[in-house]
Design a protein around this motif. Structure first.
Motif, PDB file in Angstrom:
ATOM      1  N   ALA A  55      11.543   0.373   8.504  1.00  0.00           N
ATOM      2  CA  ALA A  55      11.159  -0.109   9.922  1.00  0.00           C
ATOM      3  C   ALA A  55      10.198  -1.362   9.791  1.00  0.00           C
ATOM      4  CB  ALA A  55      10.241   0.906  10.871  1.00  0.00           C
ATOM      5  N   THR A  56      10.625  -2.200  10.384  1.00  0.00           N
ATOM      6  CA  THR A  56       9.911  -3.717  10.515  1.00  0.00           C
ATOM      7  C   THR A  56       9.305  -3.783  11.576  1.00  0.00           C
ATOM      8  OG1 THR A  56      11.639  -4.382   8.916  1.00  0.00           O
ATOM      9  CG2 THR A  56      10.068  -6.215   9.901  1.00  0.00           C
ATOM     10  N   VAL A  57       8.163  -4.445  11.595  1.00  0.00           N
ATOM     11  CA  VAL A  57       7.327  -4.864  12.835  1.00  0.00           C
ATOM     12  C   VAL A  57       6.622  -6.364  12.717  1.00  0.00           C
ATOM     13  CG1 VAL A  57       7.080  -2.535  13.683  1.00  0.00           C
ATOM     14  CG2 VAL A  57       5.211  -3.774  12.348  1.00  0.00           C
ATOM     15  N   HIS A  58       6.534  -7.117  13.681  1.00  0.00           N
ATOM     16  CA  HIS A  58       5.834  -8.209  13.418  1.00  0.00           C
ATOM     17  C   HIS A  58       4.378  -8.220  14.373  1.00  0.00           C
ATOM     18  CE1 HIS A  58       9.654 -10.022  11.523  1.00  0.00           C
ATOM     19  NE2 HIS A  58      10.422  -9.279  12.726  1.00  0.00           N
ATOM     20  N   ALA A 112       1.096  -1.041  -0.237  1.00  0.00           N
ATOM     21  CA  ALA A 112       0.022   0.123   0.011  1.00  0.00           C
ATOM     22  C   ALA A 112       0.936   1.319   0.125  1.00  0.00           C
ATOM     23  CB  ALA A 112      -0.846   0.136   1.156  1.00  0.00           C
ATOM     24  N   ASP A 113       0.661   2.270  -0.670  1.00  0.00           N
ATOM     25  CA  ASP A 113       1.181   3.493  -0.734  1.00  0.00           C
ATOM     26  C   ASP A 113       0.288   4.562   0.117  1.00  0.00           C
ATOM     27  OD1 ASP A 113       3.410   2.840  -2.558  1.00  0.00           O
ATOM     28  OD2 ASP A 113       1.638   2.790  -4.102  1.00  0.00           O
ATOM     29  N   TYR A 114       1.098   5.304   1.074  1.00  0.00           N
ATOM     30  CA  TYR A 114       0.519   6.481   1.828  1.00  0.00           C
ATOM     31  C   TYR A 114       1.403   7.697   1.656  1.00  0.00           C
ATOM     32  CZ  TYR A 114      -1.851   2.310   4.230  1.00  0.00           C
ATOM     33  OH  TYR A 114      -2.590   1.321   4.382  1.00  0.00           O
ATOM     34  N   PRO A 115       0.822   8.830   1.909  1.00  0.00           N
ATOM     35  CA  PRO A 115       1.892   9.904   1.722  1.00  0.00           C
ATOM     36  C   PRO A 115       3.009   9.820   2.671  1.00  0.00           C
ATOM     37  CG  PRO A 115      -0.538  10.458   2.223  1.00  0.00           C
ATOM     38  CD  PRO A 115      -0.586   9.153   2.511  1.00  0.00           C
ATOM     39  N   GLY A 116       4.067   9.853   1.706  1.00  0.00           N
ATOM     40  CA  GLY A 116       5.345   9.655   2.458  1.00  0.00           C
ATOM     41  C   GLY A 116       5.880   8.660   2.650  1.00  0.00           C
ATOM     42  N   ARG A 117       4.953   7.372   2.595  1.00  0.00           N
ATOM     43  CA  ARG A 117       5.830   6.083   2.827  1.00  0.00           C
ATOM     44  C   ARG A 117       5.068   4.849   2.100  1.00  0.00           C
ATOM     45  NH1 ARG A 117       1.622   7.086   6.604  1.00  0.00           N
ATOM     46  NH2 ARG A 117       0.597   5.468   7.445  1.00  0.00           N
ATOM     47  N   ARG A 118       5.703   3.881   1.727  1.00  0.00           N
ATOM     48  CA  ARG A 118       5.358   2.675   1.296  1.00  0.00           C
ATOM     49  C   ARG A 118       5.181   1.489   2.265  1.00  0.00           C
ATOM     50  NH1 ARG A 118       3.837   0.450  -3.325  1.00  0.00           N
ATOM     51  NH2 ARG A 118       4.226  -1.685  -3.969  1.00  0.00           N
ATOM     52  N   VAL A 119       4.134   0.586   2.388  1.00  0.00           N
ATOM     53  CA  VAL A 119       4.049  -0.364   3.258  1.00  0.00           C
ATOM     54  C   VAL A 119       3.895  -1.876   2.638  1.00  0.00           C
ATOM     55  CG1 VAL A 119       2.611  -1.449   5.155  1.00  0.00           C
ATOM     56  CG2 VAL A 119       2.948   1.175   5.143  1.00  0.00           C
ATOM     57  N   GLN A 120       4.761  -2.505   3.104  1.00  0.00           N
ATOM     58  CA  GLN A 120       4.604  -4.020   2.437  1.00  0.00           C
ATOM     59  C   GLN A 120       4.651  -5.179   3.527  1.00  0.00           C
ATOM     60  OE1 GLN A 120       8.366  -3.183   0.068  1.00  0.00           O
ATOM     61  NE2 GLN A 120       7.172  -3.856  -1.824  1.00  0.00           N
ATOM     62  N   SER A 121       3.562  -5.911   3.401  1.00  0.00           N
ATOM     63  CA  SER A 121       3.677  -6.955   4.442  1.00  0.00           C
ATOM     64  C   SER A 121       3.846  -8.712   3.666  1.00  0.00           C
ATOM     65  CB  SER A 121       2.169  -6.683   5.133  1.00  0.00           C
ATOM     66  OG  SER A 121       2.383  -5.628   5.977  1.00  0.00           O
ATOM     67  N   GLU A 135       0.348 -14.577  10.825  1.00  0.00           N
ATOM     68  CA  GLU A 135       1.547 -13.695  11.371  1.00  0.00           C
ATOM     69  C   GLU A 135       1.504 -12.719  10.247  1.00  0.00           C
ATOM     70  OE1 GLU A 135       3.066 -14.118  14.306  1.00  0.00           O
ATOM     71  OE2 GLU A 135       2.046 -15.786  14.695  1.00  0.00           O
ATOM     72  N   GLU A 136       2.013 -11.626  10.674  1.00  0.00           N
ATOM     73  CA  GLU A 136       2.582 -10.391   9.596  1.00  0.00           C
ATOM     74  C   GLU A 136       3.766  -9.746   9.832  1.00  0.00           C
ATOM     75  OE1 GLU A 136       0.916  -5.944   8.325  1.00  0.00           O
ATOM     76  OE2 GLU A 136      -0.066  -6.794   9.934  1.00  0.00           O
ATOM     77  N   THR A 137       4.456  -9.676   8.897  1.00  0.00           N
ATOM     78  CA  THR A 137       5.859  -8.798   8.923  1.00  0.00           C
ATOM     79  C   THR A 137       5.638  -7.815   7.979  1.00  0.00           C
ATOM     80  OG1 THR A 137       6.983 -11.052   9.422  1.00  0.00           O
ATOM     81  CG2 THR A 137       8.430  -8.847   8.655  1.00  0.00           C
ATOM     82  N   ARG A 138       5.738  -6.512   8.475  1.00  0.00           N
ATOM     83  CA  ARG A 138       5.136  -5.423   7.982  1.00  0.00           C
ATOM     84  C   ARG A 138       6.608  -4.180   7.883  1.00  0.00           C
ATOM     85  NH1 ARG A 138       0.648  -1.927  10.675  1.00  0.00           N
ATOM     86  NH2 ARG A 138      -0.485  -3.859  10.269  1.00  0.00           N
ATOM     87  N   ARG A 139       6.990  -4.141   6.801  1.00  0.00           N
ATOM     88  CA  ARG A 139       7.867  -3.076   6.382  1.00  0.00           C
ATOM     89  C   ARG A 139       7.415  -1.954   5.820  1.00  0.00           C
ATOM     90  NH1 ARG A 139       9.030  -8.313   5.169  1.00  0.00           N
ATOM     91  NH2 ARG A 139       8.321  -7.900   2.738  1.00  0.00           N
ATOM     92  N   THR A 140       7.713  -0.687   6.473  1.00  0.00           N
ATOM     93  CA  THR A 140       7.434   0.653   6.255  1.00  0.00           C
ATOM     94  C   THR A 140       8.622   1.319   5.723  1.00  0.00           C
ATOM     95  OG1 THR A 140       5.589   0.713   7.876  1.00  0.00           O
ATOM     96  CG2 THR A 140       6.210   2.712   6.919  1.00  0.00           C
TER      97      THR A 140
END
Length: 243
Positions: free
Chosen positions: A148-151, A104-113, A134-139
């Motif tokens: 930044a990566t979160v689980h 997903a694209d957001y203003p100023g950042r891109r998120v991939q899971s 489980e989700e591994t999310r990279r912003t």
């Protein structure tokens, strides 16, 4: 007789005389109380609903939430959907509405899971069914390139079947609730709920917590691909703006 007793006696006589001339009107106390109780009861209206199969949305299917939030299927495959939003941004996800977007694209950042597990096993939706994944999310921040990566662990449950009242109408829906947990932390960081309407193949209500506020998105219009022309969408938006 003192004046005060005479006054009381006269009032009593008038009251008795008036009652003798009033027609007998039945008082349905129980019925009125039941109607009042029902009007004030804000609990969900539970219903019986057949299990819901995984939806089959197609390219061109369009949904409008609120007065102007448009989500349109721009590409569809066997396992994924790509949505185009009103501002031109795109969002790619699975065919499971309760799974976070894969990109997903957001203003100023891109998120991939990346999703691990079998979230699709929640289908067909039926009361009491549960799934965890489980989700591994990279912003990635566009300006700096910082990543930044979160689980997260998501626990999802089909709570019940209910009538969902939204501007687009009243829909028989499955109410689904998902909680997101961080590793080694017992309390949910996020709770998201959906009312999924099998008749539309999409949810009609979504609620979540953001910026210290509970937020709700409700469906205003659903346009299948055959009628979701630009002119028709503009007419729907004009109608919603005037309401």
């Amino acid at each position: 007789m003192t004046p005060w007793p005479r006054t009381v006696a006269a009032s009593a006589a008038l009251a008795l005389g008036g009652c003798a001339q009033l027609p007998a009107v039945p008082f349905h106390g129980d019925s009125l109380l039941e109607q009042t109780r029902a009007a004030l009861d804000t609990r969900p209206q539970r219903i019986e609903l057949a299990p819901a199969a995984r939806p089959n949305l197609q390219r061109g299917d369009t949904f409008v939430f609120g007065r102007s939030t448009i989500s349109r299927v721009s590409a569809a495959s066997a396992q994924s959907l790509t949505w185009t939003l009103a501002d031109g941004r795109s969002l790619r996800g699975t065919r499971d509405f309760f799974v976070p977007p894969l990109a997903a694209d957001y203003p100023g950042r891109r998120v991939q899971s990346t999703i691990s597990g079998q979230p699709a096993s929640l289908w067909p939706l039926a009361a009491g069914k549960r799934v965890s994944f489980e989700e591994t999310r990279r912003t990635t921040w566009t300006e700096t390139g910082y990543v930044a990566t979160v689980h997260r662990r998501w626990d999802c449950e089909v709570v019940d079947a209910r009538v969902s009242f939204v501007p687009a109408g009243d829909f028989a829906a499955w109410h689904v609730r998902c909680n997101a947990y961080a590793p080694n932390f017992p309390l949910p960081l996020q709770t998201i709920t959906w009312d999924y309407a099998p008749s539309l193949g999409h949810y009609v209500r979504r609620s979540w917590f953001e910026e210290r506020r509970q937020r709700v998105a409700m469906l205003s219009a659903a346009l299948p691909r055959g009628v979701a022309t630009p002119a028709r969408i503009e007419a729907v938006l004009a109608r919603l703006a005037a309401e």
